[in-house]
Design a protein around this motif. Structure first.
Motif, short mmCIF file in Angstrom:
data_model
loop_
_atom_site.label_atom_id
_atom_site.label_comp_id
_atom_site.label_asym_id
_atom_site.label_seq_id
_atom_site.Cartn_x
_atom_site.Cartn_y
_atom_site.Cartn_z
N UNK A 1 17.80 -55.62 22.54
CA UNK A 1 18.92 -56.52 22.40
C UNK A 1 19.22 -56.91 20.92
N UNK A 2 18.13 -57.19 20.34
CA UNK A 2 18.18 -57.24 18.74
C UNK A 2 19.19 -56.18 17.73
N UNK B 1 24.26 -63.11 24.11
CA UNK B 1 23.10 -63.59 23.66
C UNK B 1 22.98 -64.97 23.66
N UNK B 2 23.94 -65.62 23.77
CA UNK B 2 23.84 -67.13 23.63
C UNK B 2 24.11 -67.64 24.94
N UNK C 1 17.93 -61.92 34.57
CA UNK C 1 17.03 -60.81 33.78
C UNK C 1 17.67 -60.78 32.43
N UNK D 1 15.53 -63.33 30.85
CA UNK D 1 14.34 -62.92 30.68
C UNK D 1 14.15 -61.92 29.52
N UNK D 2 15.21 -61.12 29.32
CA UNK D 2 14.98 -60.16 28.16
C UNK D 2 15.10 -61.10 26.98
N UNK D 3 16.03 -62.07 26.94
CA UNK D 3 16.23 -62.96 25.69
C UNK D 3 14.74 -63.56 25.31
N UNK E 1 11.98 -62.81 26.15
CA UNK E 1 10.86 -61.75 25.86
C UNK E 1 10.97 -61.42 24.69
N UNK F 1 10.01 -60.89 20.70
CA UNK F 1 9.38 -61.77 19.78
C UNK F 1 10.19 -62.25 18.56
#
Lengths: 289, 305, 297
Positions: free
Chosen positions: A224-225, A252-253, A259, A262-264, A266, A268
């Motif tokens: 995502x980043x 993102x916000x 899901x 969870x992605x967001x 997860x 790091x």
């Protein structure tokens, strides 16, 4: 641009206001008989000229299948695909080859190590799409040079072999190679995930610059980043279906689907508190239910 | 720091208590060695004998039980070579040319191959980037873990099997009995990495080296594995060396961080301090890169509340 | 590739021997000191100033026959290898691209050819087409071709799924383009190995066929033919088969040596080999020369 198919070029120009890519109700299956598995279900996607769209998905989500179906490498079992206004749903191998030769759509592969032929020089790799179109060798070499500059590489690399380049340089060559035919749509499959952070930043910068040039980008990634900073819109692919679509900032916000949440949770992050393990556990339980 | 308690490694069902396997040696000895560092590197230098060039220019750190040390650096920075040196598995042509490595108080230069075999798995263990290549594709994964237990702890088949299933449960695989009987190709990358972690902790090592162990995995799976490592550390006092090119992964898990570049440790210190007050330009660059393309930038500040 | 093969000692030896034999094949008939077909009363003579290798049962000079026969022997085995290459490698590469029917068909043919008893088939075909060196070599080449089919097919399959080939497809490349530009260079090294091997095998086959009287007809001399006729007079001249047998052996050995050298220098294995040599040399150097600044600890 292309001397081989002037009438096709005109058709494209007429459609310049419409979508570059229109995918509707796309279903893709692999295998046959009892082994038949669904890879994509009801995928609908619309990409305007010059737009950058991020498709987020993890292993097995069907994101590579989506790219390969759009490129005609995998047949669809239902739904329609229009590329620059042209319905390609029922195309046979010959029609696909003609379409590809026009260079309207190009593809950048994930693995920069293997996406360039190790026995060809950088110049040979770069000019290949043009030579396939029937452009003369000198003319092709000239154009390849100008695109090398677009990806911040110097022309002294032209007669090197891929093995002599770093991973980041190779990936930039792959990007330049996808651009030489001046396509209207470039699909990038995990363009930065095989790169270390310095090279990643460089390639992402280049992709950002590309957005001003009017070419539409489909940016497929599990991260995502790296997509959030490059794409206008993000769509999340989970188990073969699009579960969430929105502007990059909104997804993102204010993630809606568990899901996406969870992605967001997860990813790091550097300074954020080590995100709550319990919350992730809860989301995992919710998804597996 | 939590003490070294092997008993807590797995939540064993009460009925199977008689099959405890706390190896006699480890149960008696811990106090003597647990006080000192499990692994200590002092100014370790590694040279490539092909080119006669020094690749790693002096790495120093100490790993006490329950501690986690992270090594960050791009590919070719020497982080993997350093780990392999600590495991005694340097690739051919590479040699430790200066400095010393102590494993549970013993200088590894004095170890015989036999002693190495005893130490690996029992004292120090490792998981690497590509789990599939460390498993035999033709043997069920459970049997591969059971084999380790039988060889290392001398357990009988039946007991080893039971222990292997326990371990698969301990790494949070959903159906350990089912996974035990599966072949590597039937498992996903994240599951395989769990299996490898189960094998790595099978003989209850005191230190675990995770060399890019989550790099090839998806983000959500990476988080699962990192959560698992954090949990093992809390529960069993397992000491961790986490090697990654991703600063965030290391920051997530480690107390101390080493930043390596071209074989040199350019910055070393407490994770929080390094992140908040980086001294070396390269560390700053790493942080800046993460800031520009990490998720942190896009998250609205409200998350902090 | 050529330079790397020559860098190996074994490669140099193989190339030197093969070059000598090629020279022999080229110039042999002119070098022959006497007419290889001329008979004399001096049958089964021992080595002498006039006949360096003695004479055979019809009094023909053995050295002349060896030299004269070298051309046809070498050409024969080359012909076998080239026929096998053309008949095997091209369908092997195309089997990956021309669709399932072609693939199935060629695979079955390859299986069939492997299953056929070689000598019986050769004799049957010669009975059909007439006896002659060309027919014999053609048959042999076809029978050896499955090796090339399999080698080139395997190499092509490995390339066909690679991203750079897909990138070319996405750019609109035709099959011909992909084979010419991407596949050919990858298939070449394994084929070169197979070729060197087949030339070696070809020698044995040509020799054994002529030994059996298939292919080349007497009185035309070949190495295998010489070996056959000499064997008949073993009790009179026990050393006679040595010269032709040695020639056949050395040639086959050189071909195998070359094949090994090509395999060693191509791909990953080649690089590992080179590194290994270098590391060993460096270590030896370090051990031999006492370091002035030895106390680095």
């Amino acid at each position: 641009m292309t001397t081989t198919a002037p009438e096709a070029k005109d058709a494209v120009r007429e459609d310049a206001t419409g979508s570059v890519l229109e995918v509707a109700g796309l279903d893709v299956h692999y295998g046959r008989g009892r082994k038949r598995r669904r890879a994509l279900h009801g995928v609908t996607l619309d990409i305007a000229p010059g737009e950058a769209v991020g498709v987020i998905g993890e292993t097995g989500s069907g994101k590579s299948t989506l790219a390969r179906t759009v490129l005609g490498l995998v047949p669809a079992s239902a739904g329609s695909i229009r590329i620059a206004g042209e319905d390609v749903s029922g195309y046979g191998p010959r029609q696909w080859r003609d379409l590809r030769r026009r260079g309207v759509i190009q593809y950048v592969f994930q693995d920069p190590l293997r996406s360039l032929d190790p026995d060809l020089t950088i110049e040979e790799s770069l000019t290949e799409p043009l030579l396939i179109q029937g452009v003369r060798r000198q003319e092709a070499a000239l154009r390849a040079r100008s695109f090398l500059d677009r990806v911040h590489l110097t022309t002294d690399l032209l007669d090197r072999l891929p093995g002599e380049l770093s991973g980041g340089q190779r990936q930039r060559v792959s990007v330049a190679r996808a651009l030489v035919t001046e396509p209207r749509l470039v699909i990038l499959d995990e363009p930065v995930s095989a790169l270390d952070s310095a090279n990643r930043v460089q390639v992402l910068e280049i992709l950002k610059e590309l957005r001003t040039s009017g070419v539409a980008l489909v940016f497929i990634s599990h991260d995502l980043g790296s997509v959030a900073g490059t794409a206008d819109r993000i769509t999340v692919l989970y188990q073969g279906e699009l579960v969430e679509t929105g502007t990059a900032r909104a997804v993102v916000n204010q993630p809606q689907h568990p899901y996406t949440r969870l992605l967001l949770g997860s990813a790091p992050t550097l300074r954020g508190k080590p995100a709550d393990r319990a919350e992730r556990e809860a989301l995992r339980a919710l998804l597996s239910a | 720091m939590s003490p070294l308690t092997h008993d807590t490694l797995t939540s064993r069902p009460a009925g199977t208590a008689e099959t405890t396997f706390d190896a006699p040696g480890t149960a008696d000895a811990p106090d003597a060695s647990a006080a000192g560092p499990v692994l200590a590197l002092h100014d370790v230098r590694i040279t490539d004998r092909v080119t006669e060039r020094e690749i790693v220019h002096g790495v120093t750190f100490e790993l006490t039980p329950g501690k986690a040390v992270g090594i960050v650096g791009e590919s070719g920075s020497g982080k993997t070579l350093t780990c392999r040196a600590a495991l005694g598995i340097l690739p051919p042509h590479f040699e430790i040319t200066a400095g010393r490595i102590d494993l549970a108080g013993t200088d590894i230069a004095t170890l015989t191959p036999r002693q190495w075999t005893d130490l690996r798995g029992a004292t120090i263990s490792a998981v690497f980037q590509d789990p599939a290549s460390y498993l035999n594709p033709a043997i069920k994964v459970g049997a591969q873990i059971a084999e380790v237990i039988r060889v290392k702890q001398g357990l009988k088949r039946r007991a080893a099997r039971r222990r292997a299933v326990e371990l698969l449960g301990a790494v949070r695989l959903r159906d350990p009995e089912l996974v035990y009987g599966q072949y590597p190709y039937e498992l996903s990358g994240g599951m395989l990495q769990r299996v490898l972690i189960a094998a790595a902790i099978a003989v209850e090592p005191r230190a675990l080296i995770a060399d890019e162990a989550t790099t090839a995995l998806d983000v959500t799976v990476q988080a699962e594995i990192l959560d698992l490592l954090a949990e093992l550390r809390e529960r069993t006092g397992l000491a961790l060396v986490v090697v990654s090119h991703d600063l965030a992964v290391v920051a997530h898990l480690c107390d101390e961080v080493l930043v390596m570049r071209q074989g040199e440790v350019v910055e070393q210190g407490e994770t929080r301090a390094v992140l908040h007050d980086p001294r070396h330009d390269y560390t700053r660059l790493l942080i800046a890169e993460h800031d520009s393309y990490g998720l942190d930038t896009f998250l609205a500040p409200k998350e902090a509340s | 590739m050529v330079r790397r093969v020559l860098a190996l000692t074994s490669g140099r030896i193989a190339v030197t021997i093969l070059a000598l034999i090629a020279l022999l094949a080229l110039l042999g008939p002119w070098l022959a000191p006497q007419n290889p077909l001329a008979t004399s009363d001096n049958a089964l003579a021992a080595t002498s100033g006039a006949h360096w290798l003695g004479t055979d049962y019809l009094g023909r000079d053995v050295l002349s026959r060896l030299l004269d026969g070298s051309r046809i022997s070498v050409l024969g085995s080359l012909e076998v290898a080239l026929v096998a290459l053309v008949v095997g490698a091209i369908p092997g590469i195309l089997s990956v691209y021309l669709g399932r029917a072609f693939e199935w068909f060629t695979l079955r043919i390859a299986d069939t050819l492997v299953a056929l008893p070689f000598l019986l088939f050769a004799i049957a075909v010669i009975a059909l087409l007439g006896n002659g060196i060309t027919q014999a070599m053609l048959v042999t080449g076809v029978l050896v071709s499955p090796l090339f089919y399999r080698v080139s097919r395997a190499a092509t399959l490995a390339v066909a799924r690679s991203p750079y080939v897909e990138a070319a497809i996405v750019s609109g490349a035709s099959i011909g383009w992909i084979v010419r530009r991407h596949v050919w260079t990858k298939v070449l090294p394994p084929i070169a190995v197979a070729l060197a091997q087949t030339i070696g095998v070809g020698f044995v086959i040509v020799s054994s066929l002529t030994f059996l009287g298939i292919g080349v007809q007497p009185p035309e001399p070949t190495w295998g033919g010489l070996l056959a006729s000499d064997l008949g007079y073993l009790s009179h001249r026990p050393w006679a088969p040595v010269a032709p047998a040695l020639l056949i052996m050395v040639t086959v050995w050189a071909c195998n040596l070359l094949a090994d050298a090509i395999r060693d220098v191509s791909g990953e294995a080649g690089r590992a080999l080179a590194n290994d040599h270098k590391a060993r040399a460096n270590r030896r150097e370090a051990a031999a020369g006492p370091h002035p600044a030895g106390g680095s600890r």
